[in-house]
Design a protein around this motif. Structure first.
Motif, short mmCIF file in Angstrom:
data_model
loop_
_atom_site.label_atom_id
_atom_site.label_comp_id
_atom_site.label_asym_id
_atom_site.label_seq_id
_atom_site.Cartn_x
_atom_site.Cartn_y
_atom_site.Cartn_z
N ARG A 157 21.88 27.42 -3.95
CA ARG A 157 22.66 27.70 -2.75
C ARG A 157 21.86 27.37 -1.49
O ARG A 157 22.36 26.78 -0.54
N ARG A 158 20.60 27.74 -1.53
CA ARG A 158 19.76 27.47 -0.35
C ARG A 158 19.56 25.97 -0.16
O ARG A 158 19.51 25.48 0.96
N GLU A 163 21.64 23.67 -0.83
CA GLU A 163 22.84 23.16 -0.18
C GLU A 163 22.62 23.06 1.33
O GLU A 163 22.98 22.09 1.97
N GLY A 164 22.07 24.10 1.84
CA GLY A 164 21.91 24.20 3.28
C GLY A 164 20.96 23.17 3.84
O GLY A 164 21.20 22.60 4.89
N THR A 165 19.89 22.90 3.13
CA THR A 165 18.90 22.02 3.71
C THR A 165 19.24 20.55 3.54
O THR A 165 18.75 19.72 4.26
N ASP A 216 22.58 18.94 3.44
CA ASP A 216 23.62 18.29 4.23
C ASP A 216 24.07 19.11 5.44
O ASP A 216 24.82 18.64 6.26
N GLY A 217 23.61 20.31 5.48
CA GLY A 217 24.22 21.20 6.44
C GLY A 217 23.79 21.01 7.88
O GLY A 217 24.45 21.46 8.80
N THR A 218 22.69 20.33 8.06
CA THR A 218 22.07 20.35 9.37
C THR A 218 22.98 19.95 10.52
O THR A 218 22.89 20.47 11.59
N THR A 219 23.84 19.01 10.21
CA THR A 219 24.70 18.58 11.31
C THR A 219 25.85 19.54 11.55
O THR A 219 26.48 19.47 12.58
N GLY A 220 26.08 20.40 10.59
CA GLY A 220 27.19 21.32 10.76
C GLY A 220 28.49 20.58 10.81
O GLY A 220 28.92 20.09 11.84
N ALA A 221 29.10 20.44 9.67
CA ALA A 221 30.30 19.61 9.58
C ALA A 221 31.38 20.10 10.52
O ALA A 221 31.57 21.29 10.70
N ILE A 222 32.01 19.17 11.13
CA ILE A 222 33.15 19.52 11.98
C ILE A 222 34.39 19.13 11.21
O ILE A 222 34.62 17.95 10.98
#
Lengths: 355, 262, 229
Positions: B248-249, B251-253, B255-261
């Protein structure tokens, strides 16, 4: 119980949905009066975060304190639930009942005052004919407005809004934004998860990015985090207030700096919208009960300071709504801790606090 | 209580799952004792002791039928106590004890019903008679099947455990009421029932008590093993959770960085 | 607590009033039950030398069976209302007393079951037609049994609330538990019709004890049952 600083304090919080760690060691500190915009992809854990803060989920590991209530303790979580307001994906409405029956039921269940819901409903466009319509026959947006009205009438200390803009039309979205600002003025703290980035950032004082069940340290959030450190809760006169938001909306996504806040919050109540009600000044005074003033003197001053420059057409009506809210006999003493419940007794039942 | 099997988490993360089993010195002793007791009981129940006056050879079923129902009651009693403790303390341990005990007790309950039917054929001429004991035992059996079903409900583990605990308590109290009601109901039609009108001589009594011992030891042996299996499952769940947490963690590192809109 | 109970009960009844599920669906189902029992047992069936037909003799039991099955449906409905759209969460956030929720839902469902009993009772009486002995005993039996079914049923319905297999599991849980109630109500009703009346009293007592047990446990345990679901 007096919050030694933060309204929300999560440290390495893990929360499970079944056996899935929806929150995987999340750290978050939120000071009173902040409006946090929680961003992140679908399934990032935003909703779970809000539910956790509402006291609806137990902590698996880690620690968490919300509104001074320890999330690890079941009884305290129970107390927290009563003081938090959650606008969830679910509307909490009984499909088979009319809007007015739903509202009456939840107002009584929440021990909130029906008279405070009426004006909200009016302003949210749920007047007259609509109220006798069964909930299932309403559009998604109308149901959402109803839930919102019910949530507001709880006078929660903390607003947990899951996609508050979803399903709403422009006027509705504006109303939500305006309500948020007003709530913050009363001392509420707001956590809002939204995919409407522009809007969310416009009202937010800080943006946090959730992904993989944790807060991501993006540059933006780092900066704003540090700005919070700087404005470390009580010490500072005013947590970022609604007055700063126009400036923010001009600069989407830009972290709030203390300068903005200071420059705008000190203004006196210039509310020009309280047309149909007793002076907002009086209400403001009510809102800031003496002990609160000693704790955080200036914050409340900014409270009713509805931004004149709010750029939407439905603005006035929303302000009216709040004027009405203020006019309601109960002072919006959202800031009291435990004692707040007293505000909601007002009309009927003294026997409400059941053990 | 926190057994030696806690290291399973490490075994998991370092490769394949190699359980160390659910046995221990205690269970080995219990197991041997159970075998000896069963052997002795077979000997005494089938060979040394003679037929009874009224029941004839069928009396031999008595030596297993009654001990098995008493053991079932013991199991449901353990479920009751463990459920109460679980609701008070909230520790997983007692939840697992309650579940394991109920499972084994249901097994013994089924055995009781089976031997009851087998006994019924020569005695009543039918496998099923609306005998009060048999009837209330059947109701109890179904009730605890329901309890076990609740333990498998598709709910949050904690919610499920708490609901099961409430059920574990209520079911036991209700068994008492069911027992009385069925007794009254059949009061006028009292038939020959095990134990009521049976005359046992010394050797028969001994066989019966041997049965009690044998069933209790077997019950204890099964319970410990069953509990350890659940405990291992619990540990496995926790271990998997650790892995899930890592995933789970990650996941965050990624693709998440851009914060999908969206 | 009482205030919460009244609030919940009124809300449930209002929903029933507006949807008429009990009246329009569950009640006909109950009557259908009685009809089917008649088909299965045949009205002409008579034990040799017996005064009454078999159907007439077993009418009390058949009536209570029909009530039980109809009540199961009413109970399922009672919790389907709460389970949808996050309302269990909302109830928790409202800080409503769980004991109040339990009492309120029990009361609302009891009223509906009572309605079922009255109509089904009349139907059974017309269809199977045993002459009434003691009206007093009959009324008491009906009232106590209603409370028993509603209380135990509400408790067990809550156990399965929020699960996808609720509809199949709830009857499996509730029906065995209601064994004493079915036996007691049947025999007490039997006594009310065919006498002697004194045969009925111990059964009423048993059902009363059952009711007290489940009301007590329900009030204590409802919080545990509903929390974090």
């Amino acid at each position: 119980m007096v919050h030694s600083g933060h309204i929300i304090e999560l440290s390495d919080a893990v929360a499970l949905l079944g056996d899935f760690p929806a929150l995987a060691g999340l750290d978050l500190e939120v000071a009173k009066g902040e409006v946090i915009c929680v961003e992140g992809p679908n399934g990032a854990g935003k909703s779970t975060l809000l539910r956790l803060c509402a006291g609806l989920l137990p902590l698996h590991t880690g620690s968490g304190v919300v509104l001074g209530k320890d999330l690890a303790n079941r009884d305290e979580r129970r107390e927290l639930r009563r003081q938090a307001g959650l606008l969830a994906h679910e509307t909490f409405l009984y499909d088979e009942l009319s809007i007015i029956d739903n509202i009456t039921f939840w107002a009584k269940a929440n021990r909130s005052d029906l008279s405070t819901i009426e004006p909200v409903l009016d302003r949210l466009g749920l007047d007259g004919r609509l109220r006798t319509v069964k909930a299932r026959d309403l559009s998604a947006g109308q149901r959402r407005r109803t839930s919102l009205a019910i949530m507001i009438s709880r006078r929660p200390h903390i607003w947990l809004l899951d996609e508050p803009h979803a399903a709403l039309d422009q006027a509705g979205k504006d109303a939500v934004d305006s309500l948020i600002k007003q709530a913050v003025g009363f001392g509420a703290t707001v956590l809002l998860a939204s995919h409407d980035r522009r809007r969310a950032r416009a009202v937010a004082t800080r943006v946090v990015n959730v992904s993989g069940g944790r807060i991501l340290q993006t540059p933006a959030s780092e900066q704003s985090e540090s700005s919070v450190e700087a404005t470390e809760p009580v010490a500072v006169e005013e947590p970022p207030s609604l007055a700063s938001t126009p400036a923010v909306s001009a600069l989407p996504g830009r972290p709030i700096t203390k300068g903005f806040v200071n420059s705008s919050t000190t203004s006196e109540t210039t509310d020009n919208s309280a047309t149909s009600s007793p002076s907002p000044d009086a209400a403001t005074e009510d809102g800031s009960s003496p002990d609160e003033q000693t704790k955080e003197p200036k914050r409340v001053i900014g409270a009713t300071n509805e931004p004149v420059e709010e750029p939407t057409d439905s603005d006035d009506s929303v302000d009216d709504l709040f004027a009405d809210l203020l006019a309601a006999e109960r002072p919006p003493s959202l800031l009291d801790d435990g004692a707040t419940k007293t505000t909601s007794i007002s009309d009927d039942d003294p026997a409400k606090e059941t053990p | 209580m926190t057994d030696t099997k806690l290291e399973i988490g490490h075994e998991l993360s370092s490769g394949g799952l190699t359980t160390t089993g659910t046995g221990s010195k205690v269970t080995k002793v219990l197991g041997v004792a159970a075998l000896v007791a069963i052997g002795l009981q077979l000997l005494f129940g089938l060979y040394y002791s003679g037929p009874e006056v009224v029941q004839g050879e069928a009396v031999r079923l008595f030596y297993v039928h009654v001990p098995s129902v008493l053991t079932a009651y013991l199991g449901f009693g353990i479920t009751l106590v463990a459920s109460i403790i679980y609701l008070r303390k909230g520790s997983q341990f007692w939840d697992l004890v309650a579940g394991s005990a109920a499972e084994i007790a249901v097994l013994f309950c089924a055995f009781t019903l089976f031997t009851g039917a087998v006994w019924g054929k020569p005695t009543w001429g039918v496998y099923w008679q609306w005998d009060p004991r048999l009837t209330s035992t059947t109701v109890m059996f179904v009730m605890y099947l329901g309890y076990l079903a609740v333990r498998r409900l598709d709910l949050e583990p904690r919610v499920r455990s708490r609901r099961a605990a409430v059920l574990g308590i209520v079911s036991f109290l209700n068994v008492i009421i069911v027992h009385y009601s069925v007794d009254w109901w059949r009061g006028l039609h009292q038939q020959a029932t095990f134990g009521v009108d049976t005359k046992l001589d010394g050797l028969m009594l001994f066989s019966f008590f041997l049965g009690l011992v044998a069933f209790t030891v077997v019950f204890a042996w099964l319970l410990i093993h069953r509990f350890r299996v659940s405990w291992l499952e619990h540990q496995l769940r926790l271990a998997r959770l650790d892995e899930a947490l890592v995933e789970r963690r990650a996941e965050g590192t990624i693709d998440g960085t851009t914060g999908a809109i969206s | 607590m009482i205030r919460d109970a009244v609030l919940i009960a009124k809300k449930d009844l209002r929903i029933e009033f507006s949807t008429r599920v009990t009246l329009a669906q569950i009640l006909p189902f109950g009557i259908l039950n009685l009809l089917l029992y008649g088909f299965a047992l045949s009205p002409d069936l008579k034990v040799v030398g017996a005064e009454r037909s078999v159907l007439e003799q077993v009418a009390p039991g058949l009536f209570w069976l029909a009530v039980l099955f109809a009540a199961i449906m009413a109970l399922g409905r009672s919790f389907a209302i709460e389970a949808a759209d996050g309302k269990l969460d909302a109830l928790q956030m409202a800080g409503i007393d769980p004991a109040g929720v339990f009492l309120g839902k029990t009361a609302a469902v009891a009223l509906q079951i009572f309605l079922l009993e009255v109509v089904l009772g009349l139907a059974a009486w017309v269809m199977f037609g045993p002459p009434l002995g003691s009206a007093m005993l009959l009324v008491t039996t009906v009232l106590i049994t209603t409370a028993a079914i509603a209380a135990a049923g509400t408790l067990y319905a809550a156990v399965t609330a929020g699960s996808r297999v609720r509809d199949t599991l709830a009857p499996l849980l509730v029906l065995p538990v209601l064994t004493p109630v079915l036996l007691g109500a049947t025999l007490a009703t039997d006594a009310a019709f065919f006498g002697p009346t004194s045969d009925g009293t111990p059964w009423l007592l048993l059902i009363a004890v059952f009711t007290l047990l489940f009301v007590g446990v329900g009030m204590m345990a409802f919080g545990s049952l509903l929390e974090e679901s």
